[in-house]
Write an enzyme that holds these catalytic residues in place. Structure first.
Site, PDB file in Angstrom:
ATOM      1  N   ASP A   1      59.961 -92.459  15.576  1.00  0.00           N
ATOM      2  CA  ASP A   1      60.975 -91.783  16.390  1.00  0.00           C
ATOM      3  C   ASP A   1      62.050 -92.760  16.852  1.00  0.00           C
ATOM      4  O   ASP A   1      61.929 -93.974  16.659  1.00  0.00           O
ATOM      5  CB  ASP A   1      60.306 -91.085  17.587  1.00  0.00           C
ATOM      6  CG  ASP A   1      59.295 -91.962  18.316  1.00  0.00           C
ATOM      7  OD1 ASP A   1      59.229 -93.167  18.041  1.00  0.00           O
ATOM      8  OD2 ASP A   1      58.572 -91.430  19.177  1.00  0.00           O
TER       9      ASP A   1
ATOM     10  N   ASP B   1      51.129 -86.633  28.513  1.00  0.00           N
ATOM     11  CA  ASP B   1      51.172 -85.171  28.377  1.00  0.00           C
ATOM     12  C   ASP B   1      50.713 -84.717  26.988  1.00  0.00           C
ATOM     13  O   ASP B   1      50.893 -83.563  26.614  1.00  0.00           O
ATOM     14  CB  ASP B   1      52.589 -84.644  28.665  1.00  0.00           C
ATOM     15  CG  ASP B   1      53.639 -85.205  27.706  1.00  0.00           C
ATOM     16  OD1 ASP B   1      53.271 -85.986  26.788  1.00  0.00           O
ATOM     17  OD2 ASP B   1      54.825 -84.856  27.846  1.00  0.00           O
TER      18      ASP B   1
ATOM     19  N   HIS C   1      51.758 -85.896  24.065  1.00  0.00           N
ATOM     20  CA  HIS C   1      52.717 -85.947  22.953  1.00  0.00           C
ATOM     21  C   HIS C   1      52.348 -87.039  21.958  1.00  0.00           C
ATOM     22  O   HIS C   1      51.740 -88.045  22.324  1.00  0.00           O
ATOM     23  CB  HIS C   1      54.173 -86.063  23.439  1.00  0.00           C
ATOM     24  CG  HIS C   1      54.595 -87.377  24.001  1.00  0.00           C
ATOM     25  ND1 HIS C   1      55.038 -87.537  25.296  1.00  0.00           N
ATOM     26  CD2 HIS C   1      54.704 -88.608  23.448  1.00  0.00           C
ATOM     27  CE1 HIS C   1      55.383 -88.789  25.516  1.00  0.00           C
ATOM     28  NE2 HIS C   1      55.185 -89.473  24.404  1.00  0.00           N
TER      29      HIS C   1
ATOM     30  N   GLU D   1      56.972 -83.230  22.145  1.00  0.00           N
ATOM     31  CA  GLU D   1      56.585 -82.847  23.502  1.00  0.00           C
ATOM     32  C   GLU D   1      55.810 -81.524  23.490  1.00  0.00           C
ATOM     33  O   GLU D   1      55.827 -80.806  22.487  1.00  0.00           O
ATOM     34  CB  GLU D   1      57.856 -82.695  24.352  1.00  0.00           C
ATOM     35  CG  GLU D   1      58.667 -83.981  24.497  1.00  0.00           C
ATOM     36  CD  GLU D   1      58.049 -84.972  25.505  1.00  0.00           C
ATOM     37  OE1 GLU D   1      56.817 -84.969  25.692  1.00  0.00           O
ATOM     38  OE2 GLU D   1      58.830 -85.744  26.086  1.00  0.00           O
TER      39      GLU D   1
HETATM   40  C1  GLP Z   1      56.419 -92.982  23.770  1.00  0.00           C
HETATM   41  C2  GLP Z   1      56.469 -92.964  22.226  1.00  0.00           C
HETATM   42  C3  GLP Z   1      55.154 -92.571  21.633  1.00  0.00           C
HETATM   43  C4  GLP Z   1      54.039 -93.301  22.365  1.00  0.00           C
HETATM   44  C5  GLP Z   1      53.947 -92.813  23.784  1.00  0.00           C
HETATM   45  C6  GLP Z   1      52.926 -93.571  24.618  1.00  0.00           C
HETATM   46  O1  GLP Z   1      57.192 -92.041  24.399  1.00  0.00           O
HETATM   47  N1  GLP Z   1      57.511 -92.162  21.670  1.00  0.00           N
HETATM   48  O2  GLP Z   1      55.141 -92.876  20.233  1.00  0.00           O
HETATM   49  O3  GLP Z   1      52.811 -93.060  21.736  1.00  0.00           O
HETATM   50  O4  GLP Z   1      55.188 -92.769  24.403  1.00  0.00           O
HETATM   51  O5  GLP Z   1      53.413 -94.817  24.994  1.00  0.00           O
HETATM   52  P1  GLP Z   1      52.539 -95.981  25.557  1.00  0.00           P
HETATM   53  O6  GLP Z   1      51.730 -96.503  24.430  1.00  0.00           O
HETATM   54  O7  GLP Z   1      53.522 -97.007  26.062  1.00  0.00           O
HETATM   55  O8  GLP Z   1      51.698 -95.418  26.648  1.00  0.00           O
END
Ligand code: GLP
Length: 261
Positions: free
Chosen positions: A67, A136, A138, A143
């Protein structure tokens, strides 16, 4: 779905890196799916250590990102292309131009999404996709409410995700872009092996839903239950809401040595 509960957060990186190492051993030109966020950083550190030790090379492969934020300037440190350059490319031996991501700076964002889908298909698809999970539920930036069949497209981030990611933007949720381009859940499900890593108590509810909840767009990661080859690697706090934790541990301990990652 294989659920592996390791003793400590450091072991999460080792187990995920083992799956990637096994992949490149059998397929030196493998296509890796890379994720941003804090969760995979330890995995990239471990891959870097193995590359430096001569135990692994990613130099024959390609990588695709999940992304990208829309509208961040090309040199913004939190633009995901720059994050991946720092967190992943700089540590391993893959060429920078072998790593692709959706173009969040394109004039025609819909065309950029379609081009990204074509690029992944032209590369033969993704062999192993590394994933984190949002609080959440995702995955990538899909989302809650995302179609479980979605392809790469523009999404609006929830205020929860913008608050979670504010730590990278001077603790100001308003500084986090409102829009992003993200591989869809259908795109992610096309990868041949999905390896999701999660650590910490704040991920426990999302992990519980992912592994044990009903499949629902309300918890987008539950779509992984429909994929034939998923490995979920957790530290004890992230696994703390799992009802069948003892069974997953028993299964992993009894895993036959001939069975691959
Ligand atoms: C972000 C990314 C995701 C990631 C998630 C969790 O928003 N777009 O790919 O898995 O949040 O992030 P983290 O590993 O920092 O908790």
């Amino acid at each position: 779905m294989e659920v592996i509960i390791v003793d400590a957060a450091e072991d999460v990186a080792r187990v995920a890196a083992d799956a990637i190492t096994a992949l490149y051993r059998g397929k030196p030109d493998a296509v890796l799916g890379v994720a941003t966020g804090s969760s995979p950083v330890g995995v990239y550190d471990e891959l870097g250590r193995r590359v430096a030790a001569g135990e692994l090379s990613l130099s024959g492969g390609r990588a695709f990102m999940l992304d990208e934020y829309v509208g961040l300037p090309a040199d913004h440190p939190e633009r995901y292309r720059n994050v991946i350059e720092r967190d992943f490319v700089a540590k391993v031996d893959i060429a920078s131009d072998a790593v692709s991501g959706p173009d969040g700076g394109a004039d025609d964002l819909a065309a950029a999404c379609a081009a990204y889908e074509r690029a992944i298909a032209d590369a033969g698809g993704i062999d192993l996709q590394i994933l984190g999970i949002g609080t959440d539920g995702h995955i990538a930036f899909n989302e809650p409410g995302s179609s479980l069949a979605s392809r790469t497209r523009i999404k609006t981030l929830t205020s929860q995700t913008r608050a979670d990611n504010a730590r990278f933007f001077g603790d100001d949720p308003e500084a986090v872009p409102r829009h992003c381009l993200t591989q869809g859940i259908g795109t992610i499900r096309d990868a041949r092996h999905l390896v999701l890593v999660a650590t910490g108590r704040h991920k426990a509810e999302a992990v519980h839903q992912l592994v044990e909840g009903p499949v629902s767009a309300m918890w987008p990661a539950t779509a992984l239950q429909l994929h034939p080859h998923v490995t979920v690697v957790l530290d004890p706090p992230a696994s703390s809401r799992l009802q069948l934790a003892a069974y997953y541990t028993e299964t992993y301990r009894a895993k036959p040595s001939w069975q691959g990652p």
